[in-house]
Design a protein around this motif. Structure first.
Motif, short mmCIF file in Angstrom:
data_model
loop_
_atom_site.label_atom_id
_atom_site.label_comp_id
_atom_site.label_asym_id
_atom_site.label_seq_id
_atom_site.Cartn_x
_atom_site.Cartn_y
_atom_site.Cartn_z
N ASN A 220 36.88 36.05 -7.07
CA ASN A 220 36.17 35.86 -5.60
C ASN A 220 35.31 35.01 -5.56
O ASN A 220 34.21 35.37 -6.04
CB ASN A 220 36.17 37.53 -5.27
N LYS B 168 33.40 34.64 -2.76
CA LYS B 168 32.55 34.75 -1.76
C LYS B 168 31.17 35.01 -1.98
O LYS B 168 30.30 34.19 -1.42
CB LYS B 168 32.85 36.22 -1.18
N ASP C 143 43.44 37.19 -2.68
CA ASP C 143 42.77 35.93 -2.78
C ASP C 143 42.55 35.18 -1.53
O ASP C 143 41.53 34.62 -1.19
CB ASP C 143 43.87 35.01 -3.51
N ASN D 25 40.02 37.07 0.66
CA ASN D 25 38.70 36.76 0.00
C ASN D 25 38.22 35.29 0.13
O ASN D 25 36.99 35.05 0.66
CB ASN D 25 38.56 36.93 -1.57
#
Length: 433
Positions: free
Chosen positions: A172, A174, A210, A213
């Motif tokens: 991830n 982010k 995915d 995210n």
């Protein structure tokens, strides 16, 4: 003096000349103890250079990242680590090259639930000032604990891609992306390079999680100008989710979604994005967009005031789609480059673009290669070009246009290109075509 003479007598090779200056001894001490006591910034510039030239490239980044700014040191770090180092791709900064490639390398080989996330997060304070572009051409899935039994039925089939999706979520981005304030370019491919005999479809599965995210990550990356998500089997549902996150993006100028699985519904979401964003370049090469999707993109194009380049090569828009795009270009005044190669277009599209070429004064490049425009289509384009002064490139390779027509078209386009070149020489500040 007696002591000096005695030393020389006992050791013929001994000389006062070989005794280092105190400054030199101090600098040697600083180099040897740099990891424990990096006092570089307190030294004079010439002494800083001497210390940096002797520093080991294996020093921990926690020591060097925010203290050593000398490009020569980071050049050594790069050359010792990578065979090919083209610093011009990194704004001529060796330090930027090192941190971008180092971070990319960690992300390419990050294995979810195996690799410690701290490996990435601890790097952020060290690299956040230098990372402007990330190109990650593979994402590894987690190691599957309960390997499924070998089955000849499912082996090497597309159904395997959906097997146990929970095991195929990737890293991830982010937390990382939201912490990189200077990140302007992001190029991603969800897949595995060189998987060899261990091939499974699930290694190339860009999952819904995915996508969720990634959408959240890109939305928070406020300075992002270029976003490329290619060869990742991105379908309509996923592109709709991503497009929603990009709708109000303050900086995004280029979006590359080439070599995916986008169909008409996805193209409709992108049509809305074109008309509600600052997007300048959209690449949808090699997807599955048909005439309904092309019509939606055309509607967005008619409302857009910023898009300058649209690539629809290797889709299935056919004449209904081609005519819709042509109609939109009768009012659009921003698009400069259009690629409609390999879209099963024929004479009706050429007729529509004959009118575009007669009226539009913004388009400078059109690619119709590998279509079936035919003899009549070629003549229609030639008629439209009669008074056109702006088109400087028209690709008609493998379009079944008559040779003489192609020659006459080429003469007009060449004359426009020469006029543009001479104009740019007379007005060097003018924007290049």
């Amino acid at each position: 003096s007696f002591y000096t003479r005695r030393c020389i007598t006992e050791d013929p090779s001994w000389s006062l000349v070989t005794v280092p200056h105190l400054t030199e001894l101090c600098l040697q001490h600083i180099v040897h103890n740099f990891e424990k006591n990096p006092i570089l910034n307190y030294l004079l510039p010439e002494h800083q250079r001497k210390v940096v030239d002797r520093l080991s490239t294996s020093l921990p980044l926690t020591v060097t990242a925010n203290i050593v700014s000398h490009e020569d040191y980071w050049k050594r770090c790069c050359i010792e680590r990578w065979q090919v180092c083209d610093v011009s791709n990194y704004g001529d900064s060796w330090k930027r090259m090192f941190f971008e490639r180092h971070l990319e390398n960690i992300l390419k080989f990050f294995i979810p639930s195996t690799t410690d996330p701290k490996e990435v997060l601890e790097l952020i304070p060290l690299c956040k000032g230098y990372v402007r572009k990330l190109e990650i051409d593979q994402f590894l899935p987690p190691v599957r604990v309960d390997e499924k039994e070998e089955s000849n039925d499912l082996a090497d089939t597309e159904e395997d891609a959906n097997f146990s999706e929970a095991y195929t979520h990737h890293y991830n981005l982010k937390d990382l992306i939201s912490a990189l304030p200077h990140l302007e370019e992001l190029h991603l491919t969800y897949g595995v390079k060189s998987c060899g005999m261990n091939f499974e479809w699930s290694l190339f599965n860009f999952t819904e999680q995915d996508c969720f995210n990634l959408g959240a990550a890109v939305k928070m990356c406020h300075n992002l100008k270029v976003f490329k998500l290619t060869r990742s089997k991105v379908d309509d549902d996923k592109i709709k989710l991503l497009a929603r996150n990009l709708l109000d993006h303050p900086c995004l100028l280029e979006l590359d979604l080439s070599h995916n699985l986008i169909k008409d519904n996805g193209a409709q979401a992108l049509g809305k994005l074109i008309s509600h964003s600052r997007l300048e370049t959209l690449n949808l090469c090699n997807n599955q967009i048909r005439h309904l999707g092309a019509q939606a993109l055309a509607q967005g194009l008619a409302e857009s005031s910023t898009l300058t380049s649209l690539n629809l090569r290797l889709n299935f828009v056919e004449d209904k789609g081609g005519e819709a795009i042509g109609h939109a270009l009768l009012t659009n005044t921003s698009l400069k480059s259009l690629h409609l190669g390999s879209n099963n277009l024929s004479e009706p599209t050429a007729a529509a673009f004959s009118q575009v070429l007669a009226q539009n004064t913004t388009l400078t490049s059109i690619n119709f290669s590998c279509n079936h425009l035919g003899l009549d289509g070629g003549k229609q384009l030639l008629e439209g070009l009669a008074n056109n002064k702006t088109l400087t490139k028209l690709d008609l390779r493998h379009t079944e246009v008559e040779q003489e027509t192609d020659f006459l078209i080429h003469q007009i386009v060449w004359a426009n290109r020469e006029a543009a070149r001479l104009g740019s020489l007379q007005h060097p500040t003018a924007e290049p075509l």
